[in-house]
Motif scaffolding. Structure first.
Motif, mmCIF file in Angstrom:
data_model
loop_
_atom_site.group_PDB
_atom_site.id
_atom_site.type_symbol
_atom_site.label_atom_id
_atom_site.label_comp_id
_atom_site.label_asym_id
_atom_site.label_seq_id
_atom_site.Cartn_x
_atom_site.Cartn_y
_atom_site.Cartn_z
ATOM 1 N N UNK A 161 0.909 -1.248 0.088
ATOM 2 C CA UNK A 161 -0.064 -0.054 0.222
ATOM 3 C C UNK A 161 0.718 1.125 -0.073
ATOM 4 N N UNK A 162 0.582 2.192 -1.003
ATOM 5 C CA UNK A 162 1.167 3.438 -0.880
ATOM 6 C C UNK A 162 0.836 4.426 0.321
ATOM 7 N N UNK A 163 1.562 4.523 1.096
ATOM 8 C CA UNK A 163 1.404 5.222 2.307
ATOM 9 C C UNK A 163 2.347 6.448 2.642
ATOM 10 N N UNK A 164 1.782 7.420 3.247
ATOM 11 C CA UNK A 164 2.509 8.650 3.787
ATOM 12 C C UNK A 164 2.919 8.315 5.079
ATOM 13 N N UNK A 165 4.177 7.881 5.394
ATOM 14 C CA UNK A 165 4.676 7.706 6.829
ATOM 15 C C UNK A 165 5.655 8.709 7.393
ATOM 16 N N UNK A 166 5.501 8.727 8.789
ATOM 17 C CA UNK A 166 6.599 9.543 9.364
ATOM 18 C C UNK A 166 6.848 8.803 10.685
ATOM 19 N N UNK A 167 8.016 9.297 11.363
ATOM 20 C CA UNK A 167 8.335 8.792 12.648
ATOM 21 C C UNK A 167 7.320 9.238 13.797
ATOM 22 N N UNK A 180 -0.006 7.348 28.475
ATOM 23 C CA UNK A 180 -1.394 7.797 29.049
ATOM 24 C C UNK A 180 -2.341 8.749 27.995
ATOM 25 N N UNK A 181 -1.458 9.404 27.356
ATOM 26 C CA UNK A 181 -2.124 10.249 26.255
ATOM 27 C C UNK A 181 -1.956 9.501 25.005
ATOM 28 N N UNK A 182 -2.767 9.096 24.416
ATOM 29 C CA UNK A 182 -2.574 8.604 22.944
ATOM 30 C C UNK A 182 -2.357 9.738 21.962
ATOM 31 N N UNK A 183 -1.275 9.211 20.881
ATOM 32 C CA UNK A 183 -0.931 10.377 19.896
ATOM 33 C C UNK A 183 -0.478 11.753 20.276
ATOM 34 N N UNK A 184 0.320 11.872 21.735
ATOM 35 C CA UNK A 184 0.389 13.137 22.122
ATOM 36 C C UNK A 184 1.374 14.047 21.202
ATOM 37 N N UNK A 185 1.877 13.384 20.266
ATOM 38 C CA UNK A 185 2.847 13.873 19.299
ATOM 39 C C UNK A 185 1.977 14.944 18.385
ATOM 40 N N UNK A 186 0.761 14.555 18.268
ATOM 41 C CA UNK A 186 -0.047 15.481 17.518
ATOM 42 C C UNK A 186 -0.177 17.205 18.099
ATOM 43 N N UNK A 189 21.322 10.781 19.722
ATOM 44 C CA UNK A 189 20.766 9.379 19.406
ATOM 45 C C UNK A 189 19.954 9.191 18.284
ATOM 46 N N UNK A 190 20.582 8.231 17.297
ATOM 47 C CA UNK A 190 20.042 8.001 16.232
ATOM 48 C C UNK A 190 18.603 7.672 15.976
ATOM 49 N N UNK A 191 17.927 7.218 17.207
ATOM 50 C CA UNK A 191 16.495 6.814 17.279
ATOM 51 C C UNK A 191 15.656 8.164 17.261
ATOM 52 N N UNK A 192 16.318 9.239 17.449
ATOM 53 C CA UNK A 192 15.244 10.439 17.698
ATOM 54 C C UNK A 192 15.997 11.535 16.701
ATOM 55 N N UNK A 193 16.778 10.990 15.757
ATOM 56 C CA UNK A 193 17.452 12.049 14.807
ATOM 57 C C UNK A 193 16.816 12.020 13.537
ATOM 58 N N UNK A 194 16.911 13.354 12.947
ATOM 59 C CA UNK A 194 16.309 13.433 11.577
ATOM 60 C C UNK A 194 17.154 14.376 10.807
ATOM 61 N N UNK A 217 12.723 -1.866 7.336
ATOM 62 C CA UNK A 217 12.051 -2.352 8.608
ATOM 63 C C UNK A 217 11.433 -1.532 9.628
ATOM 64 N N UNK A 218 10.252 -1.621 9.765
ATOM 65 C CA UNK A 218 9.370 -0.780 10.685
ATOM 66 C C UNK A 218 8.712 -1.504 11.705
ATOM 67 N N UNK A 219 8.548 -1.164 12.770
ATOM 68 C CA UNK A 219 7.870 -1.827 13.998
ATOM 69 C C UNK A 219 6.777 -0.819 14.499
ATOM 70 N N UNK A 220 6.639 -0.243 15.520
ATOM 71 C CA UNK A 220 5.426 0.320 15.846
ATOM 72 C C UNK A 220 5.521 2.033 15.487
ATOM 73 N N UNK A 221 6.745 2.530 14.860
ATOM 74 C CA UNK A 221 7.025 3.692 14.268
ATOM 75 C C UNK A 221 7.449 4.824 15.462
ATOM 76 N N UNK A 222 8.029 4.068 16.461
ATOM 77 C CA UNK A 222 7.923 5.183 17.649
ATOM 78 C C UNK A 222 9.713 5.889 17.584
ATOM 79 N N UNK A 223 10.366 5.446 16.512
ATOM 80 C CA UNK A 223 11.795 6.332 16.344
ATOM 81 C C UNK A 223 11.257 7.590 15.829
ATOM 82 N N UNK A 224 11.922 8.616 16.249
ATOM 83 C CA UNK A 224 11.325 10.160 15.924
ATOM 84 C C UNK A 224 11.526 10.371 14.642
ATOM 85 N N UNK A 225 12.583 10.157 13.817
ATOM 86 C CA UNK A 225 12.994 10.693 12.778
ATOM 87 C C UNK A 225 12.628 9.856 11.449
ATOM 88 N N UNK A 226 13.793 9.487 10.767
ATOM 89 C CA UNK A 226 13.394 9.074 9.460
ATOM 90 C C UNK A 226 14.189 7.562 9.489
#
Lengths: 250, 448
Positions: free
Chosen positions: B4-10, B304-310, B401-406, B41-50
């Motif tokens: 599926x063609x999707x728009x993805x982000x971290x 406790x707050x879902x999708x707080x990144x929004x 930290x690479x997991x947070x980096x973009x 490879x992608x899991x729950x998409x919780x790394x912050x950047x790319x």
């Protein structure tokens, strides 16, 4: 039927997400499970997973829905191993390729043999066991696609429609011996079957459908649409007159 | 298998890129994707950047490979598939008296993702990072072959995979040790610090006595208040510490009810004013005290707050997490905090933590202090600030930290991670075609 600790169920087609989450629901209630599927490594993984999560006995079995001759031995071994069965949950199904099935009888035959004949073969064996015991439940997962023939998937749809009718008759027969038969008709479920095909808000998670399946058994339902709103969608679809329906691009 | 063609982000929602996303149900399905290459490879998409993005390439969502496969109730040794989430591990094993050996600040990450980022927790000073507790991994390599690696067998692959950002192979199975707990509560203590020196002293003083420690800093405070904040400490509470009536059920799973942010507001609701409010209320709600608290609130305050990144609006946000060697720590911290205070780009959350010893090729931690800052604004002047921060960190001998980096540049990455050549040699041995890649890997020169 009340579902609780000490009961033993056979799950056919146990590696699908819907089946696995149903196994979780049963295991949560303390039931022992026999998980049967086509791929040995996959059923083994599911059986270990269910056992680790819920601590209930969960054993793997391999079977092929189209190998009808092997079915009596599968059920006999299951019964002799467990002592008895309290019921069966049938999940296996073959979506197939409609376009291919229109030109290849082999494709159409594979769909019908898995979805209908495989189910008839296995459920008849379990039905006779439960009838003798005068208790238990048979859950057959059919589909909303079996409610009306559509040009885009009538081979799959007719095999599921046939399964729905078979389950209906079986329910009538077994109601005399206290055996419950539940026909489950899921709508769109978020699995590999719908991934990338249906992007609609109507797609339900397999967890949600699994909870609905077990609840339907406990509530003594006969036919259940999951999620519930499919009952009304399908009512409308069934009511459309054929002369109109055949012109609709559904 | 369909894509599926999707728009993805971290998790930071920046950057946003399109890709073909597959969602395999089994390892057999994953094998189909290997010959095509260009796979992220992608899991729950919780790394912050790319790290889990692959512009116009293929992405495999591996969250459906999530089965537990083995557990030894004597030793706590658990084997599971890579797509199992830490939340599930807690749900299943906390009631039996086991806890994660190391946990990041969210439980909504997969085991494979956690290993690929070699995550650390508030106990890094005594437990190191997750890789310390991993015994072995079954890896599906680009060739289609599945191999088992550990410290003894294929150690080069083991160490290239722990912290390797998912670029060596698919972590089909991981075996790691859980830790014993008597209760699912923590003995919690909050201590106020009036400035940076007091803060560092407090951490030094308490770290040896607590399993977990972390500090929150008021990112708006400058001048003589620079570095003021609260140190949060915790240790797993023994059974004897619970009140009598709680002792009958000492191991509840304490996931709280989730509120959720349904859609991002048109602009960030996190700004200087709300940050000031947030900081004040934080000081107020974290007054110095000792108490028994549930693990969920202690480790996962934001889960406790879902999708707080929004909350950061449609532009997304960036978390800048860096670490600097001990001897350079105080000076670098002061310069970094001052740089932020002066820039007027308020950081909504500033977190400080002291790390202990660390192994690994691309693992982030090193003995010293780590600081993480969340920034709401995403614009050109802000990117210049991030670049200046990266430069400062690189000069101090530290790393981000690479997991947070973009944003990190290839040159600075190579300066920060001196063992990158060793890592790249392992990558070439196990994935010579470069089948596993990502937008981050291309940016940092880790894959073609």
């Amino acid at each position: 039927m009340k579902i609780g600790a000490g009961q033993q169920f056979l799950i056919l087609g146990a590696t699908s997400p819907m089946a696995r989450y149903t196994a979780y629901e049963l295991a949560k209630r303390g039931c022992a499970l026999l998980l049967a599927g086509r791929s040995p490594s996959e059923v083994e993984a599911v059986a270990r997973d269910v056992h680790i999560r819920y601590g209930v006995p969960a054993q793997p079995r391999t079977f092929d829905a189209r190998d009808f001759a092997s079915h009596p031995a599968l059920i006999e071994e299951t019964v002799s191993q467990l002592g008895h069965l309290d019921g069966v949950f049938l999940f296996f199904g073959e979506q197939g390729d409609q376009a291919k099935a229109q030109h290849s009888f082999e494709e159409a035959r594979a769909i019908v043999e898995v979805n209908f004949l495989g189910a008839v073969s296995l459920l008849t064996l379990v039905a006779n066991h439960l009838e003798e015991r005068r208790s238990g439940v048979i859950v057959g997962v059919s589909s909303v696609a079996g409610d009306r023939g559509r040009r885009t998937n009538y081979v799959y749809g007719s095999s599921k429609g046939a399964l729905s009718l078979f389950l209906q008759g079986l329910r009538n027969r077994l109601s005399l011996s206290n055996v419950q038969v539940v026909t489950v008709k899921p709508g769109y479920v978020d699995t590999a079957m719908t991934y990338g095909v249906v992007t609609s808000r109507l797609v339900a998670s397999p967890q949600r459908v699994a909870r609905g399946i077990v609840r339907s058994v406990e509530k003594g339902r006969d036919v259940v649409y999951l999620p519930w709103f499919w009952q009304w969608i399908m009512l409308v679809i069934r009511l459309i007159p054929e002369r109109v329906f055949k012109r609709l691009n559904l | 298998m369909r894509a599926v063609r999707k728009r993805l982000s971290g998790w930071g929602r920046f950057p946003v890129e399109e890709a073909w996303v597959y969602r395999p149900d089994s390892l057999e399905d994953v094998r189909e994707l290997l010959p095509g290459g260009n796979l992220t490879l992608r899991g729950l998409g919780r790394s912050y950047g790319d790290a889990s993005l692959n512009k116009d390439g293929n992405v495999a969502d591996l969250t459906r490979l999530d089965r537990f496969l083995d557990f030894d109730g004597e030793t706590g040794r658990l084997t599971c598939e890579g797509g199992v989430s830490l939340a599930e591990v807690l749900e299943v094993f906390v009631p039996r008296g086991w806890f994660l050996p190391v946990t990041p600040g969210t439980k909504f990450v997969t085991v494979a993702g956690a290993i690929a980022s070699d995550v650390h927790g508030k106990n890094h000073h005594n437990a190191s990072s997750l890789s310390r507790h991993v015994e072995s991994m079954a890896l599906l390599l680009a060739s289609g072959e599945t191999v088992l690696c550990s410290r003894e067998s294929l150690p080069d692959l083991f160490w290239a995979t722990a912290g390797g950002m998912g670029l060596t192979g698919i972590i089909a199975q991981a075996t790691f040790r859980l830790r014993r707990i008597e209760t699912s509560f923590l003995h919690y203590k909050a201590v106020r610090a009036r400035d940076l020196d007091h803060m560092l002293e407090t951490l030094e003083q308490y770290d040896p006595h607590y399993d977990y420690s972390v500090a929150w800093i008021d990112g708006l405070a400058g001048g003589k208040d620079l570095g003021k904040g609260v140190v949060l400490l915790g240790s797993h509470a023994p059974l004897a510490e619970l009140p009598t009536q709680q002792r009958r059920s000492p191991l509840p799973v304490l996931a709280r009810r989730r509120l959720s942010v349904s859609r991002p507001p048109p602009f960030s609701v996190v700004n200087r004013m709300t940050i000031r409010l947030l900081n004040t209320s934080y000081r107020f709600t974290h007054r110095p005290r000792e108490a028994l608290v549930g693990y969920d609130g202690f480790f996962y305050p934001l889960d406790g707050v879902g999708a707080w990144n929004r909350l950061y609006g449609s532009g997304g946000f960036l978390q800048h997490q860096s670490v600097f060697p001990l001897q350079a720590s105080r000076e670098t911290l002061v310069r970094l905090l001052e740089m932020v205070v002066k820039s007027r780009h308020a950081s909504s959350l500033v977190i400080l933590k002291k790390f202990g010893p660390q192994e690994g090729l691309l693992s982030f931690p090193m003995p010293g202090y780590t600081v993480a800052m969340d920034f709401p604004v995403y614009s050109a002047p802000f990117l210049a600030l991030v670049s200046a921060m990266d430069e400062l960190v690189a000069q101090s001998g530290g790393r981000v930290y690479l997991a947070k980096d973009a944003c990190l540049s290839r040159e600075r990455f190579q300066a920060m991670y001196p063992r990158w050549k060793e890592w790249l040699a392992a990558k070439e041995r196990y994935d010579p075609r470069g089948a596993f890649t990502s937008s981050m890997a291309r940016r940092l020169g880790l894959a073609p």
